[in-house]
Write a protein that holds these residues in place. Structure first.
Motif, short mmCIF file in Angstrom:
data_model
loop_
_atom_site.label_atom_id
_atom_site.label_comp_id
_atom_site.label_asym_id
_atom_site.label_seq_id
_atom_site.Cartn_x
_atom_site.Cartn_y
_atom_site.Cartn_z
N GLU A 8 0.92 -1.16 -0.12
CA GLU A 8 0.11 -0.06 0.08
C GLU A 8 0.83 1.28 0.05
O GLU A 8 0.56 2.38 -0.70
N HIS A 9 1.98 1.10 0.46
CA HIS A 9 2.86 2.41 0.80
C HIS A 9 3.84 2.35 -0.06
O HIS A 9 4.92 3.34 -0.04
N ASN A 10 4.01 1.45 -1.02
CA ASN A 10 5.33 1.36 -1.67
C ASN A 10 5.25 2.34 -3.02
O ASN A 10 4.59 2.10 -3.79
N ILE A 280 7.61 2.83 10.40
CA ILE A 280 6.03 2.35 9.93
C ILE A 280 5.91 2.11 8.96
O ILE A 280 4.76 1.51 8.43
N GLY A 281 6.64 2.52 7.75
CA GLY A 281 6.17 2.23 6.30
C GLY A 281 7.45 2.95 5.31
O GLY A 281 8.19 3.88 6.18
N PHE A 282 7.68 2.67 4.16
CA PHE A 282 8.48 3.02 3.51
C PHE A 282 8.41 4.16 2.69
O PHE A 282 7.97 4.42 1.52
N THR A 283 7.92 5.34 3.73
CA THR A 283 7.78 6.70 3.24
C THR A 283 8.88 7.52 3.67
O THR A 283 9.49 7.21 4.63
N ALA A 284 9.04 8.85 2.79
CA ALA A 284 9.85 9.71 3.11
C ALA A 284 9.65 10.08 4.87
O ALA A 284 10.86 9.99 5.48
N PRO A 285 8.88 10.60 5.25
CA PRO A 285 8.80 10.83 6.60
C PRO A 285 9.18 9.69 7.63
O PRO A 285 9.75 9.93 8.58
N LEU A 453 9.26 11.46 -9.71
CA LEU A 453 7.96 11.00 -9.05
C LEU A 453 7.82 11.61 -7.73
O LEU A 453 6.58 11.65 -7.50
N GLY A 454 8.69 12.45 -7.40
CA GLY A 454 8.29 13.11 -6.07
C GLY A 454 8.43 12.12 -4.98
O GLY A 454 7.85 12.64 -3.76
N ASP A 455 9.30 11.19 -4.98
CA ASP A 455 9.28 10.07 -3.79
C ASP A 455 10.54 10.36 -3.26
O ASP A 455 11.52 9.78 -3.72
N PRO A 456 10.79 10.96 -2.02
CA PRO A 456 12.29 11.20 -1.55
C PRO A 456 12.62 10.19 -0.48
O PRO A 456 13.21 10.72 0.34
N PRO A 457 12.08 9.05 -0.15
CA PRO A 457 12.61 8.36 1.19
C PRO A 457 14.08 7.96 0.97
O PRO A 457 14.76 8.08 2.17
N LEU A 458 14.79 8.03 -0.19
CA LEU A 458 16.24 7.80 -0.09
C LEU A 458 17.11 9.12 -0.04
O LEU A 458 18.23 8.94 0.30
N PHE A 459 16.53 10.18 0.12
CA PHE A 459 17.17 11.49 0.28
C PHE A 459 17.17 12.11 1.40
O PHE A 459 16.27 12.39 2.06
#
Length: 513
Positions: A8-10, A280-285, A453-459
């Motif tokens: 769901e959060h990928n 809690i999930g693989f999201t940036a925050p 994509l605007g997805d910053p988890p790794l930054f």
């Protein structure tokens, strides 16, 4: 973490079909510094490889900005040569033609308002002609000294301001400052123009497949998490070794050194990923929150004279080649105190890691090129064997290889075939190349796609950068105030004697990769 929650959060999966990767929406990238090595060897090939894998939109456009008297076709030739030389995926004429239709070039200086007005006009034309939809990323592949100038010009020209429903993002390369104060100033300058969630600080090591696999290794496998703590781990070694010298980078490297060049960013990020609690999930925050906790809990030893090591390579044999020492490199002063090797001992003051030392080392002209994380476990509390049966038995270890041969190695004791009981260390090895038919994307492919994509988890965000400088600044200040002379080590060896002493004081030794 349940598989349902992960899916769901990928952010890398298509929302309608989880088996498919997400494709960037309408957008363009404006690249400053297109004449540099990074753009030529990494960024341009990565963009082609993304297009070749079908991950860029049909109207994707690339705009080059540099102080060159080029037309669009001249820029296209530069990109073409770069792609044919450095691209990871096979060259396909149809992919190239489609991509090249979106190439534009704007000549100008970073402090030239008219050039940025021309750039703004070009971007508007792309919106109309290529359907880029008002979405534009600005990649600053330039020295940090120019960040403020370019950001201000982007603001004055209106390029940094999106219209409702569109986005503008800025990408900056390390170094993120040269100390805590400069990092804070740099963050202020950039975030005065772009909101924090639109600033992407590139650390290409975080795009390595194996670095991302640290999270999968730890949190997708029940067998590792119970032993990933101070009850079982004796210490952790994080190594980034290069077998090359500084090349033609003396102007940059002699003002920076090994500690600022890679420990402050790459290695401390690897430490944070290895030590962090489950997000809690693989999201940036979520990922950032756990990394920040680790960095905020990381402390240096009380005595920096014994808890750090500094070295500088001398003439020696690198394989079969006799190479010159650092002070003999072009552009390096004969009395330079810049370190080409740095090692630190750190501790992470959390319940999970209390009392476990973390040893970080990085250097040039070492024995081989390798980046790895070695989690070294405590010896078994009791061995029901004779001393002769286990005389050579070492500690169990899990080694995560980041480069060059991405994979994971486990070291454990096993009985030697035969009639008598003899236990010896053996290794079990997993390699990405042998286990998956699909080759790993180059780090910049993943990172550029994340930007689009605007997805910053790794930054890393500004808080991580500043915490990292808080850790490293006292080390650099100690070396400078005490005039700590780097210990000499021969090229092709594994560093200065002071680094070995750092480990021997604790009754340990560096792992030989």
């Amino acid at each position: 973490m349940s598989s349902a929650r992960t899916e769901e959060h990928n952010p890398l999966r298509h929302p309608d079909d989880k088996r498919l990767p997400r494709i960037a929406g309408p957008c363009s990238m404006v690249m400053f510094g297109v004449t540099g090595d990074l753009a030529r060897k990494k960024l341009m090939p990565a963009i082609y490889d993304l297009a070749n894998r079908g991950l860029l939109p049909a109207g994707f456009s690339l705009v080059g900005f540099a102080r060159r008297d080029w037309a669009d076709q001249d820029f296209a030739k530069v990109v073409y040569d770069s792609v044919r030389t450095y691209a990871r995926t096979p060259f396909r004429e149809d992919v190239w033609r489609g991509l090249a239709e979106g190439f534009r070039f704007v000549p100008g200086n970073f402090d030239d308002p008219e050039a940025f007005q021309a750039l703004a006009s070009t971007v508007r034309q792309l919106d109309e002609e290529r359907g880029t939809g008002g979405n534009h990323a600005f990649y600053l592949s330039i020295p940090p000294d120019f960040f403020a100038t370019v950001c201000e010009q982007l603001r004055l020209s209106g390029l940094s301001d999106p219209t409702p429903g569109t986005w503008r993002r800025v990408v900056i390369e390390k170094p993120f400052g040269h100390d805590l104060e400069s990092a804070r100033e740099l963050n202020r300058i950039v975030e005065d123009v772009f909101p924090q969630d639109s600033v992407f600080r590139i650390d290409h090591y975080l795009g390595k497949e194996t670095v991302q696999n640290i999270l999968a290794l730890r949190f997708a496998n029940q067998m590792f998490e119970p032993i990933w703590n101070a009850h079982y781990v004796d210490h952790v070694q994080i190594t980034m070794a290069e077998d090359i010298g500084i090349g033609g980078r003396a102007g940059y490297y002699d003002t920076v050194g090994a500690a600022k060049d890679v420990i402050q960013n790459h290695l401390l990020q690897l430490l944070a990923l290895t030590a962090m609690e489950e997000p809690i999930g693989f999201t940036a925050p979520a990922v950032r929150t756990e990394k920040v906790k680790v960095l905020a809990s990381t402390r240096l030893p009380a005595d920096l004279s014994t808890g750090t090591a500094r070295g500088q390579y001398a003439e020696g044999w690198q394989g079969s080649e006799l190479v010159q020492g650092y002070k003999d490199e072009d552009g390096v002063a004969a009395d330079s105190l810049t370190e080409t090797y740095a090692a630190l001992k750190l501790e992470v003051d959390t319940r999970r890691w209390a009392g476990v030392p973390w040893y970080l080392r990085a250097g040039k002209r070492l024995g081989k090129r390798v980046t790895e994380i070695a989690v070294m476990f405590k010896r078994a509390p009791h061995l029901p064997f004779s001393s002769t049966a286990t005389e050579e038995l070492g500690s169990n270890a899990i080694v995560i290889r980041v480069q060059p041969d991405e994979g994971i190695t486990m070291r454990f004791g096993s009985k030697v075939p035969g009639t008598q009981m003899e236990v010896r260390d053996v290794t079990m090895d997993f390699g990405y190349g042998a286990s998956f038919t699909e080759s790993s994307p180059e780090a910049y492919e993943r990172l550029i796609l994340d930007v689009l994509l605007g997805d910053p988890p790794l930054f890393p965000q500004h808080e991580e950068v500043e915490l990292s400088w808080k850790i490293l600044d006292p080390v650099v200040e100690h070396w400078e105030s005490k005039r700590v002379v780097p210990g000499s080590y021969r090229a092709g060896t594994w560093g200065p004697e002071s680094a070995d002493q750092l480990m021997r004081r604790d009754g340990r030794e560096w792992r030989l990769p």
